[in-house]
Design an enzyme around this catalytic site. Sequence first.
Site: not given
Ligand code: C5P
Length: 232
Positions: A32, A59, A61, A64, A119, A211
């Site tokens: 992603k 990604d 998003k 517009d 979220t 992460r």
């Molecule tokens: O590091 P981590 O596993 O928390 O990363 C989750 C990824 O998913 C990040 O790129 C974050 O921006 C994305 N994301 C999220 N929650 C959302 C939409 C996207 O954590 N509701």
Amino acid sequence: MGRDVIIACDFASAEDTFKFLDKFEGKKPFVKIGMELYYAEGPSIVKEIKKRGHKIFLDLKLHDIPNTVKKAMAVLSNLDVDMTNLHASGTKRMMEAAIEGLTKPDGTRPILIAVTQLTSTDQESMENDLLIKEPIDKVVMHYASCAKAAGLDGVVCSPLEAGKVHDTCGKDFVTVTPGVRFADGDKGDQKRVMTPEEAKKIGSDYIVVGRPITAAEDPVAAYERCCREFIG
Ligand code: C5P
């Protein structure tokens, strides 16, 4: 639609991204690319990762007026990504325009999914800032239904919502779920999390994992563990 693990490459530069991807040697995980990396490096980062043989979820998003989104999607379509997204709150008309823009002359297009409510938005901020007074679960399911009616393929949602989205929109409607953590791992700033195994049980189609893989001592082993637990 096959189940897969998508690695969130939340890096600030192409250099850091390639240093990370080089560790995978022969393997080509689905990755992603988010706003940070795309805005730092531009379309070349997409082309280079694609050239290395990875599938890409771009990604960005989009949100517009329909005409602008249609034209922007046509540009993204030329980058030949595998999945991209927009905000369902841009309305059905905007989502339909996005599909028009994304569809290539041969009729094919990347998977297009919608963000429902982020979220990071809770009931209180939705009521106070957006003046939406309905329960947030109902709003999320309504946005998912609108996305389906507009012809989109699925939504980004929390793993906790994936089952209900499938009940509402059908099992072929794709659920892409971030917020995944190993049972013995650090949650970081994610509040409502699930293990890859639980996400599989609840019926997520794709999990987005950042992460737990990118910050792991051995990212390749962490990715393989994720695949084992989620895909089997
Ligand atoms: O590091 P981590 O596993 O928390 O990363 C989750 C990824 O998913 C990040 O790129 C974050 O921006 C994305 N994301 C999220 N929650 C959302 C939409 C996207 O954590 N509701």
